[in-house]
Design an enzyme around this catalytic site. Sequence first.
Site, mmCIF file in Angstrom:
data_model
loop_
_atom_site.group_PDB
_atom_site.id
_atom_site.type_symbol
_atom_site.label_atom_id
_atom_site.label_comp_id
_atom_site.label_asym_id
_atom_site.label_seq_id
_atom_site.Cartn_x
_atom_site.Cartn_y
_atom_site.Cartn_z
ATOM 1 N N LEU A 72 0.849 -1.236 -0.020
ATOM 2 C CA LEU A 72 0.088 -0.104 0.056
ATOM 3 C C LEU A 72 0.957 1.152 -0.050
ATOM 4 O O LEU A 72 1.772 1.267 0.579
ATOM 5 C CB LEU A 72 -0.800 0.144 1.250
ATOM 6 N N ASP A 73 0.570 2.557 -0.918
ATOM 7 C CA ASP A 73 1.223 3.475 -0.576
ATOM 8 C C ASP A 73 1.532 4.267 0.759
ATOM 9 O O ASP A 73 0.482 3.813 1.461
ATOM 10 C CB ASP A 73 0.654 4.523 -1.425
ATOM 11 N N ARG A 74 2.453 4.912 0.775
ATOM 12 C CA ARG A 74 2.866 5.258 2.305
ATOM 13 C C ARG A 74 1.403 5.960 2.883
ATOM 14 O O ARG A 74 1.124 5.798 4.059
ATOM 15 C CB ARG A 74 3.859 6.203 1.994
ATOM 16 N N VAL A 76 -1.644 5.490 2.430
ATOM 17 C CA VAL A 76 -2.889 4.606 2.610
ATOM 18 C C VAL A 76 -2.800 3.693 3.654
ATOM 19 O O VAL A 76 -1.803 3.273 3.966
ATOM 20 C CB VAL A 76 -2.807 3.790 1.107
#
Length: 248
Positions: A72-74, A76
């Site tokens: 997951l992107d930072r 998120v």
Amino acid sequence: MNQDELTRQEHAQPNIPVLYEDNHVLAVVKPVNVPTQEDASGDPDLLSLLKEDLKIRHNKPGNVFLGLVHRLDRPVGGAMIFAKTSKAASRLSESVRSRHFHKLYTAVLNGVPAALQGRLTHYLLKDSRTNTVKTVRPGTAGAKEAILEYRVIGQAAGLSLVEIKLHTGRSHQIRVQMQAIGCPLYGDQKYGGNLSRPGQQLALWSLLAGAPHPVSKEAMSFHSLPPVQFPWSEWPLSLYEKMITSEN
């Protein structure tokens, strides 16, 4: 509560709720703004924090294995699944490749898409130097196909709440594809243009992560609700629960 339990409680990671754990799988809620794995920032990352927690809770000497099978992107938060053995990591990674790994997201968009539901297909090209992604023409060298389905669930205050099902797992995929149709995510500092202001939190959440169990093969499904704060609080929790229930 005995002394061992008190010691474990002191060392636990209170901001990383555990959704499920057995000998093969660990499912947790990723906090927002924590990198999934070590990056150039040097900030504490989820993978390292979980390894340390496992080492303490299970009194394991030496290094602890924990396999990262999706990211997951930072900015998120939400449900994530990790593998506790190399065999589990291999099998869960195969589930990702064969598209038997299910991911359900919710996001808040600036504006409302022209079509209230649809399937988006774009070709994305990543610039590793700037860690940004853009849409390009099919056939562009290095570009990867990105596919998702979305559905508008609610509208409020010039924003829309959407349910998103990923069919591919490209870097920044949801953020870039929604920007491409004129509705960047609320709080997206990277792709939101002049619609996102400094300090706003990216409104993208992993509602559900699921896959066949790497050993028993039984279906696993783990879910997490977004925080009760703006902009998520513009809609009742029952709406998010309904998205999860319909997917299960």
